[in-house]
Design a protein around this motif. Structure first.
Motif, short mmCIF file in Angstrom:
data_model
loop_
_atom_site.label_atom_id
_atom_site.label_comp_id
_atom_site.label_asym_id
_atom_site.label_seq_id
_atom_site.Cartn_x
_atom_site.Cartn_y
_atom_site.Cartn_z
N GLY A 52 -4.65 5.84 12.05
CA GLY A 52 -4.79 6.15 10.63
C GLY A 52 -3.50 6.47 9.92
N ILE A 53 -2.39 6.36 10.57
CA ILE A 53 -1.09 6.63 9.96
C ILE A 53 -0.67 5.41 9.16
CG2 ILE A 53 1.34 7.12 10.41
CD1 ILE A 53 0.45 8.64 12.89
N GLN A 54 -0.22 5.67 7.94
CA GLN A 54 0.13 4.57 7.05
C GLN A 54 1.54 4.05 7.37
OE1 GLN A 54 -0.05 5.57 2.90
NE2 GLN A 54 0.12 3.45 2.23
N VAL A 55 1.69 2.71 7.35
CA VAL A 55 2.98 2.04 7.60
C VAL A 55 3.35 1.32 6.32
CG1 VAL A 55 4.25 0.42 9.00
CG2 VAL A 55 2.40 1.74 10.03
N THR A 56 4.47 1.74 5.65
CA THR A 56 4.83 1.18 4.36
C THR A 56 6.33 1.21 4.18
OG1 THR A 56 4.60 1.42 1.97
CG2 THR A 56 4.52 3.45 3.30
N THR B 275 3.99 -7.69 -3.18
CA THR B 275 4.61 -8.83 -2.47
C THR B 275 5.19 -9.82 -3.46
OG1 THR B 275 4.26 -10.60 -0.88
CG2 THR B 275 2.44 -10.12 -2.37
N PRO B 276 6.40 -10.32 -3.18
CA PRO B 276 7.01 -11.32 -4.08
C PRO B 276 6.45 -12.71 -3.83
CG PRO B 276 8.50 -10.83 -2.28
CD PRO B 276 7.34 -9.89 -2.12
N PRO C 114 12.64 -10.46 -1.86
CA PRO C 114 12.58 -9.04 -1.46
C PRO C 114 11.45 -8.31 -2.20
CG PRO C 114 14.28 -9.34 -3.11
CD PRO C 114 13.71 -10.70 -2.85
N PHE C 115 10.99 -7.23 -1.63
CA PHE C 115 10.09 -6.33 -2.35
C PHE C 115 10.87 -5.70 -3.50
CE2 PHE C 115 7.60 -6.82 1.43
CZ PHE C 115 6.29 -6.66 1.00
N PRO C 116 10.17 -5.29 -4.56
CA PRO C 116 10.87 -4.75 -5.75
C PRO C 116 11.82 -3.61 -5.42
CG PRO C 116 8.56 -5.17 -6.26
CD PRO C 116 8.69 -5.39 -4.79
N SER C 117 11.47 -2.80 -4.44
CA SER C 117 12.32 -1.65 -4.13
C SER C 117 13.63 -2.06 -3.48
CB SER C 117 11.56 -0.68 -3.21
OG SER C 117 11.24 -1.34 -2.00
N ARG C 118 13.73 -3.33 -2.97
CA ARG C 118 14.94 -3.75 -2.27
C ARG C 118 15.67 -4.86 -3.02
NH1 ARG C 118 11.74 -3.02 2.68
NH2 ARG C 118 11.31 -5.26 2.79
N GLU C 119 15.31 -5.10 -4.30
CA GLU C 119 15.93 -6.20 -5.01
C GLU C 119 17.43 -6.00 -5.19
OE1 GLU C 119 13.88 -6.69 -8.69
OE2 GLU C 119 12.21 -7.80 -7.78
N SER C 120 17.87 -4.75 -5.33
CA SER C 120 19.28 -4.50 -5.59
C SER C 120 20.17 -4.79 -4.38
CB SER C 120 19.46 -3.03 -6.01
OG SER C 120 19.02 -2.18 -4.97
N LEU D 103 7.89 0.26 7.64
CA LEU D 103 7.55 -1.06 8.18
C LEU D 103 8.66 -1.55 9.12
CD1 LEU D 103 6.28 -2.75 4.90
CD2 LEU D 103 4.88 -2.35 6.95
N PRO D 104 8.34 -2.49 10.02
CA PRO D 104 9.38 -3.00 10.94
C PRO D 104 10.60 -3.54 10.20
CG PRO D 104 7.22 -3.67 11.70
CD PRO D 104 7.00 -3.03 10.37
N ALA D 105 10.39 -4.32 9.13
CA ALA D 105 11.54 -4.87 8.40
C ALA D 105 12.36 -3.75 7.78
CB ALA D 105 11.06 -5.84 7.32
N THR D 106 11.67 -2.73 7.23
CA THR D 106 12.37 -1.61 6.62
C THR D 106 13.19 -0.84 7.65
OG1 THR D 106 10.56 -1.39 5.03
CG2 THR D 106 12.06 0.49 5.26
N LEU D 107 12.58 -0.62 8.84
CA LEU D 107 13.30 0.08 9.89
C LEU D 107 14.51 -0.73 10.36
CD1 LEU D 107 13.39 2.59 11.67
CD2 LEU D 107 11.97 1.35 13.34
#
Length: 732
Positions: free
Chosen positions: A79-83, A187-188, A123-129, A95-99
């Protein structure tokens, strides 16, 4: 007398110039070699760095896979959220990509010589920069991976004010991630499929330090090499200059000696008169020899003329024709000998040339065998001519006339001075084109003090004047051999006979088929038989002949020049039968036999010995040692094909006879009594008796009669003996 000073100076300047040029060339050569080594070192640094980058990339990929399978899946089930925005949510993990991005950032922060990053055009919006394709390398890598390539994309380029290796691998969509990425609200892209390239994982490693070290090594090694060359050539130059000074002193001494020689010319002039008298005597000798040879030529021409007329008489029997032929050949040889009496004077005067032409060495030996057979028989001597040639013919290039005369002189002397025992002429192959000629006899021998003098003209040694002759034979032979680039060697002891031998180089003539004629009976193996034979002989001629004999009947042939090479070929070829020479330099036939017998994988392959010897006792000796069979040289079709039939149980296709019936393929056999009679008559050269034996066998033994008749026609009794010895006795 000294050389002028200016000449000494010019010589030194010229020598210095040559040494300077040579030194410069070698320095440039060493520098080129060192430069090449530097290029190799640079390549090594680049390849090592690329390998290291590959290992880092693999480590990140393996870590991400392990994190996904061992951490994410288990925690999700709890039940632990992965984001990707885990830091904004209580109890969530990345997430694996984030890690992976975080781990790459930390690697870049901690290590100054390594950085890594994961980027994507989606990229996800948070990683566009921080994501996206920022430079040409990223764009090229993205296009490269989307073209379908599975390999890494690598470049060495200036990046971040230093030279780096940029190593990129594709980050492909996994099956377990497709659903999450397509359904995520941020998701883009929502049409991901398994295997799609969703990003690029890049590892950057600098190579500046390695290149700097290579340059340092390059400069040090190059400098030391050039310094060493300069020192070496300096020392050599010093030595050469000193040698030049010694040379100048020696030249001065030579000038002094020259003046002394001039003073002695008066004495030489006094000797001129004696020399002129010797020349006059030599001319008188030549005139005498010319006159006497002219007187002898006249009756000899008549003898040879009438012999040729008789040869054209069709009413003469075959035996008479052969006798006339021998008379004609012997008369021709005698006429040549008469001419050589005059030739000895021409040789001494330097008026001689070699007549290089193609001739059959076997035919020459056969002629000598016929010529001396009767003379030896009249004295009760055993006369034998032997050779180790693989074929009944051997066309070579050389002066046949002079070689014939040499052998006639040497064999004639051996028979003349031998009253009991034997005289033997043998020719053996030392190398492919080198042949040793040897004449042995059981005569009285020659004392040590006379062995040198008998090689001079008109000298016969002691106590031999009752034998006749001019004493020219050995002298002419010695001079002819000198012209051919060889020496006559004599070995003898009183009461123990004499051995005379010499070696000649006789290359094969342009017609190198060795006189092999296609067999008129065996056409080839029957279609159902496939046979491979390994032929081993250090003499190329022998290998060529056996190769021709076997391939003509559709047998596959593998050839080796020695035992060691043969063992290597056996490892890579399936061989049904082996034909090996007995005497070879690196590994002889007996050593090869032992080696093969020790290997179980070659068990059952028949090993056949081949040699120039045809003595039955020696044949049995090699059979007892373990060889499966024995074939003597020269090779005959019947012997080789019969060996295949005996040991491989093959069958042949045969040429049809005139009546249309095919010849039997059974192994040739002979009545035991006929075999004994033929061997006895052949040893005594009783041709008429041999013809009587085969006449009684014509109707029932057609398979061997024709072969025996050919031996008779060629007056080849030695070949006939070898052939008959190899025939089996019939059961009748």
């Amino acid at each position: 007398m000294e050389l002028p000073k200016t000449e000494h100076i010019d010589a030194k300047h010229g020598l210095r110039k040559q040494l300077l040029v040579l030194t410069a060339v070698l320095v440039l050569g060493v520098w080129a070699i060192v430069s090449h080594l530097r290029s190799l070192q640079v390549d090594l640094v680049e390849s090592t760095t690329i390998q290291s980058a590959s290992q880092y990339s693999q480590m990140l990929t393996v870590f991400r896979t392990l994190y996904t399978s061992e951490v994410v899946q288990k925690l999700t089930s709890e039940g632990i959220q992965v984001t990707h925005d885990y830091h904004q949510q209580q109890g969530a993990i990345p997430l694996p990509a984030t890690l992976t991005i975080l781990l790459a950032d930390r690697i870049g922060d901690k290590g100054k010589d390594l950085s890594a990053k994961l980027y994507s055009p989606y990229p996800f919006p948070s990683r566009e920069s921080r994501s996206g394709l920022k430079d040409d390398f990223a764009k090229e890598a993205w296009e490269y991976f989307n073209s379908g390539s599975q390999d890494a994309y690598v470049k060495v380029e200036d990046f971040g004010e230093q030279v780096n290796v940029r190593y990129a691998v594709a980050d492909r969509m996994r099956a377990s991630c497709v659903s999450c990425h397509n359904s995520h609200p941020q998701t883009p892209k929502d049409n991901w499929r398994t295997g799609d390239v969703r990003g690029v994982l890049e590892v950057v490693m600098p190579i500046d330090q390695g290149l700097a070290k290579v340059d340092q090594i390059f400069i040090e090694v190059g400098s030391l090499s050039v310094l060493l060359l300069v020192l070496t050539f300096g020392s050599i130059a010093l030595i050469i200059f000193r040698l030049q000074e010694q040379k100048n002193r020696i030249e001065t001494m030579n000038e002094q000696l020259a003046s002394e020689v001039t003073e002695r010319k008066i004495a030489e002039e006094e000797a001129t008169a004696a020399k002129e008298e010797a020349v006059a005597a030599n001319q008188a000798k030549s005139i005498f020899l010319a006159n006497i040879t002219h007187e002898i030529r006249t009756p000899m021409n008549a003898i040879l003329g009438y012999a040729q007329i008789l040869q054209r008489d069709s009413e003469l029997t075959q035996d008479q024709q052969n006798s006339v032929s021998i008379i004609n050949k012997s008369g021709g040889h005698l006429l040549g000998l008469i001419n050589d009496v005059l030739e000895i004077s021409r040789i001494e005067a330097g008026e001689h040339t070699l007549k290089e032409e193609s001739f059959d060495l076997v035919e020459l030996l056969n002629d000598l065998s016929e010529m001396f057979h009767l003379k030896a028989k009249q004295k009760g001597l055993r006369w034998q001519v032997e050779n180790d040639f693989p074929s009944p013919k051997l066309p070579v290039v050389g002066d046949a006339g002079k070689l014939r005369q040499i052998l006639i002189n040497l064999v004639g002397n051996a028979i003349k001075f031998t009253d009991d025992g034997f005289v033997q002429l043998s020719v053996t192959t030392v190398h492919d084109n080198d042949y040793q000629f040897e004449i042995m006899d059981s005569g009285p021998g020659i004392s040590k003090e006379h062995q040198q003098s008998i090689l001079e003209p008109f000298t016969q040694g002691a106590n031999v004047h009752d034998k006749g002759g001019t004493g020219l034979g050995l002298a002419i032979s010695v001079k002819y051999l000198k012209m051919m680039g060889s020496d006559l060697l004599l070995e003898s002891e009183l009461g123990e006979g004499t051995r005379i031998h010499f070696c000649l180089n006789l290359v094969l003539s342009g017609d190198e088929d060795l006189g092999v004629e296609i067999n008129d009976r065996v056409v080839g193996l029957k279609a159902e038989y496939k046979v491979t034979v390994l032929v081993i002989d250090d003499i190329e001629i022998n290998r060529q002949l056996l190769h021709r004999m076997l391939t003509d009947i559709r047998v596959e042939v593998v050839s080796a020049g020695g035992g060691a090479e043969a063992l290597s070929l056996l490892e890579t070829n399936d061989v049904d039968l082996i034909l090996t020479d007995l005497f070879m330099p690196d590994m002889d036939g007996l050593a090869l036999l032992k080696e093969i017998k020790q290997q179980s994988k070659w068990e059952g392959i028949p090993l056949i010995a081949i040699s120039a010897s045809s003595l039955q006792t020696e044949r049995q000796h090699y059979l007892d040692l373990g060889f499966n069979d024995y074939i003597s040289k020269p090779f005959y079709f019947e012997s080789v094909y019969q060996c295949l039939q005996t040991h491989l149980h093959v069958e042949f296709d045969y040429q049809k006879t005139s009546s249309g019936q095919s010849i039997s393929s059974s192994k040739t056999k002979m009545d035991g009594q006929m075999k004994q009679d033929l061997l006895k008559y052949a040893e005594l050269y009783q041709v008429s008796e041999i013809e009587g034996v085969i006449q009684s066998a014509t109707n029932e033994h057609q398979d061997w009669v024709r072969i025996v008749q050919q031996f008779i026609a060629d007056y080849d009794m030695e070949g006939l003996i070898r052939y008959v010895q190899e025939l089996e006795v019939s059961d009748e």
